[in-house]
Each structure stands twice: as C-alpha cells, then as structure tokens.
Write a protein that holds these residues in place. Structure first.
Motif, PDB file in Angstrom:
ATOM      1  N   THR A  50       0.820  -1.220   0.000  1.00 26.14           N
ATOM      2  CA  THR A  50       0.000   0.000   0.000  1.00 26.14           C
ATOM      3  C   THR A  50       0.849   1.263   0.000  1.00 26.14           C
ATOM      4  O   THR A  50       0.320   2.374   0.055  1.00 26.14           O
ATOM      5  CB  THR A  50      -0.910   0.014   1.246  1.00 26.14           C
ATOM      6  OG1 THR A  50      -0.092  -0.006   2.421  1.00 26.14           O
ATOM      7  CG2 THR A  50      -1.837  -1.185   1.253  1.00 26.14           C
ATOM      8  N   GLY A  51       2.178   1.117  -0.030  1.00 27.81           N
ATOM      9  CA  GLY A  51       3.061   2.275  -0.029  1.00 27.81           C
ATOM     10  C   GLY A  51       3.503   2.714   1.352  1.00 27.81           C
ATOM     11  O   GLY A  51       4.245   3.695   1.477  1.00 27.81           O
ATOM     12  N   LEU A  52       3.037   2.006   2.410  1.00 29.57           N
ATOM     13  CA  LEU A  52       3.421   2.389   3.778  1.00 29.57           C
ATOM     14  C   LEU A  52       4.886   2.042   4.014  1.00 29.57           C
ATOM     15  O   LEU A  52       5.322   0.926   3.748  1.00 29.57           O
ATOM     16  CB  LEU A  52       2.527   1.647   4.780  1.00 29.57           C
ATOM     17  CG  LEU A  52       2.734   2.005   6.250  1.00 29.57           C
ATOM     18  CD1 LEU A  52       2.307   3.441   6.524  1.00 29.57           C
ATOM     19  CD2 LEU A  52       1.946   1.038   7.144  1.00 29.57           C
ATOM     20  N   LEU A  53       5.623   3.013   4.546  1.00 29.75           N
ATOM     21  CA  LEU A  53       7.036   2.794   4.861  1.00 29.75           C
ATOM     22  C   LEU A  53       7.135   2.204   6.255  1.00 29.75           C
ATOM     23  O   LEU A  53       6.623   2.782   7.228  1.00 29.75           O
ATOM     24  CB  LEU A  53       7.793   4.124   4.787  1.00 29.75           C
ATOM     25  CG  LEU A  53       9.323   4.040   4.930  1.00 29.75           C
ATOM     26  CD1 LEU A  53       9.942   3.287   3.757  1.00 29.75           C
ATOM     27  CD2 LEU A  53       9.933   5.443   5.037  1.00 29.75           C
ATOM     28  N   THR A  54       7.761   1.066   6.390  1.00 31.08           N
ATOM     29  CA  THR A  54       7.863   0.380   7.680  1.00 31.08           C
ATOM     30  C   THR A  54       9.303  -0.023   7.952  1.00 31.08           C
ATOM     31  O   THR A  54      10.151  -0.030   7.054  1.00 31.08           O
ATOM     32  CB  THR A  54       6.984  -0.888   7.716  1.00 31.08           C
ATOM     33  OG1 THR A  54       7.573  -1.884   6.865  1.00 31.08           O
ATOM     34  CG2 THR A  54       5.569  -0.596   7.257  1.00 31.08           C
ATOM     35  N   THR A  55       9.542  -0.372   9.219  1.00 32.76           N
ATOM     36  CA  THR A  55      10.821  -0.984   9.568  1.00 32.76           C
ATOM     37  C   THR A  55      10.770  -2.460   9.165  1.00 32.76           C
ATOM     38  O   THR A  55       9.713  -2.973   8.783  1.00 32.76           O
ATOM     39  CB  THR A  55      11.079  -0.863  11.080  1.00 32.76           C
ATOM     40  OG1 THR A  55       9.965  -1.443  11.782  1.00 32.76           O
ATOM     41  CG2 THR A  55      11.233   0.582  11.486  1.00 32.76           C
ATOM     42  N   GLY A  56      11.879  -3.136   9.299  1.00 31.37           N
ATOM     43  CA  GLY A  56      11.927  -4.533   8.917  1.00 31.37           C
ATOM     44  C   GLY A  56      10.992  -5.413   9.715  1.00 31.37           C
ATOM     45  O   GLY A  56      10.601  -6.492   9.248  1.00 31.37           O
ATOM     46  N   ASP A  57      10.623  -5.002  10.931  1.00 33.02           N
ATOM     47  CA  ASP A  57       9.676  -5.775  11.735  1.00 33.02           C
ATOM     48  C   ASP A  57       8.251  -5.259  11.596  1.00 33.02           C
ATOM     49  O   ASP A  57       7.376  -5.603  12.412  1.00 33.02           O
ATOM     50  CB  ASP A  57      10.095  -5.809  13.212  1.00 33.02           C
ATOM     51  CG  ASP A  57      10.350  -4.422  13.781  1.00 33.02           C
ATOM     52  OD1 ASP A  57      10.285  -3.439  13.014  1.00 33.02           O
ATOM     53  OD2 ASP A  57      10.614  -4.321  14.992  1.00 33.02           O
TER      54      ASP A  57
END
Length: 247
Positions: free
Chosen positions: A110-117
């Motif tokens: 969805t384009g959400l930027l997240t950390t690896g977890d």
C-alpha cells in the motif's frame, strides 16, 4: 536450616531472571539495531520477627546497553544507519510513538514505509506513505526523494517526506517490552534537525555473543551450586532427624 534453603531458592530465582535476559540478548545477536538488555541484582531486606539479617536478591532488567553496534554498508537505498545518538520515530503496535535504531526500511504493497519488523515509520505528519516510484533515495538529513513511477528519468527527484529523527540527549529514556525506547516521564521527543543518517548502511546488534555465552555458562554453574546447597541442607536435616530417633 530454613535460612539456607530460602537463601538458595531466592538466589535461584535471581539466576532464572539473569538467564532469561542473557537468552534474549543471544536471540537478538543478529537483529538490526538491537540494544542489549542489562540486568542487575539488588538486595531486598526482610523485616519482622526472626527475619532480621535476611536479604532476598531481586534481579531484573534495569537498562539497555546503548553502545553503538557495528555499521556495515549494504548499498540498499532504503537501509539507513542512524549516526551518533539519533533514533528513528515509529508507530508502535498500540499506536503510541516509540523510537528505534532499526533502519532496514521497507515499502508495503500500500506504499506504507515500515521498519523490517513491520512498524510504520513516522514522518512530518504521521506514518509515511510513498506513492509508486521508480527510484527512492534518502539523504543524510532523512529527507525522502522519489522519481515517480513512469516519470522522466532525467527529471529531478521529488521530495515527499522526511523521517522523524530524534535525539534523546538530556531526556531519560527506557526500553519497553516491545523493544522500543520511550521517555520515562512520558510524552514524545521532538524532531532533531541536526540528526543524520548514513544511507545504504545498517547498524547491527550491539550484543557481544562471546560475552553473552560466558554469562550464560556462569549462570548455569551458579545454578548448579545452589542445587548442591539445597541437597546439602536436605542431608543435614535428615542427619539431625536420625540423631533424634529413639530405636
């Protein structure tokens, strides 16, 4: 006799807590940006008739080791290693704002930027959502630049957001059960315009595996010693009972 038994039991409870802390550190020796837990034992004095002079050890996690872990170049555009004491703002699973040194960023479907977890990364106005892009770059100040999908490769990159980078200097922070750091007094930390990241690099765990293994072995030996003390107490109690027996 009961003093010896209860002293050993109290020591064994403390050793169990120490082993749990060491095991957690060992399990995260390869976790990006992980800060090792630090445990310490304190004496809790007992009060009351017959209790004077007794102290039960109480061991638990008191802080996190904030030494910087080794930084390795990866060349990946979405990998960032925070410099100095800088930390990255993320949204915890309970919706609160927390801070981490984990910089292996990812973009969801969805384009959400997240950390690896999987924790959403915070920007200027909350979680960062990136539009479809052919190219993404993050500069030293945490500003995110993209080349829109299908755009002209010769056009200059467009700024879409900026990572929330904070510095906890002067504020007491503590590591929560979810592994994120938060101010002890509550609230959130303001963005630090001077915070910098090293793009294309990752900071590893700061846990020293060899030292953690030595701690684990030491705790195991201390456990065995306490078991022997319990066995000795049992033998002494049996011997005393035999002396009192009238055959």
């Amino acid at each position: 006799m009961d003093r010896l038994i209860y002293s050993s039991l109290a020591a064994m409870r403390g050793l169990m807590a120490k082993q749990a802390t060491t095991a957690s550190n060992l399990a995260n020796v390869s976790t990006t940006g992980f800060r090792g837990d630090m445990a310490s034992a304190t004496a809790t004095w007992l009060r009351g008739p017959g209790m004077d002079g007794r102290a039960a050890p109480s061991e638990g996690v008191i802080d996190a080791d904030m030494r910087v872990g080794a930084v390795a170049a990866t060349g990946r555009a979405l990998d960032v290693a925070m410099e100095g004491d800088a930390m990255l703002g993320v949204q915890a699973e309970n919706g609160e704002e927390g801070y981490t040194r984990r910089g292996d960023l990812m973009v969801s479907e969805t384009g959400l930027l997240t950390t690896g977890d999987g924790l959403p990364v915070l920007g200027g106005s909350g979680p960062i959502t990136l539009p479809p892009a052919d190219k993404i770059e993050i500069d030293a100040g945490g500003v995110i630049w993209i080349q829109p999908k299908g755009g002209n490769a010769n056009d200059p990159l467009q700024q879409v957001d900026q990572l929330k980078l904070v510095n906890a200097s002067g504020t007491r922070i503590a590591k929560s059960m979810d592994g994120l750091f938060r101010p002890v007094a509550g609230g959130t930390l303001p963005s630090d315009p001077d915070a910098r990241v090293n793009a294309g690099a990752l900071e590893g765990s700061n846990v020293n595996a060899s030292a953690a293994l030595v701690d684990m072995i030491g705790a195991s030996r201390d456990w065995e010693m306490q078991v022997k003390m319990l066995t000795t107490a049992q033998d002494l109690d049996k011997s005393s009972a035999d002396l009192m027996r009238l055959d």
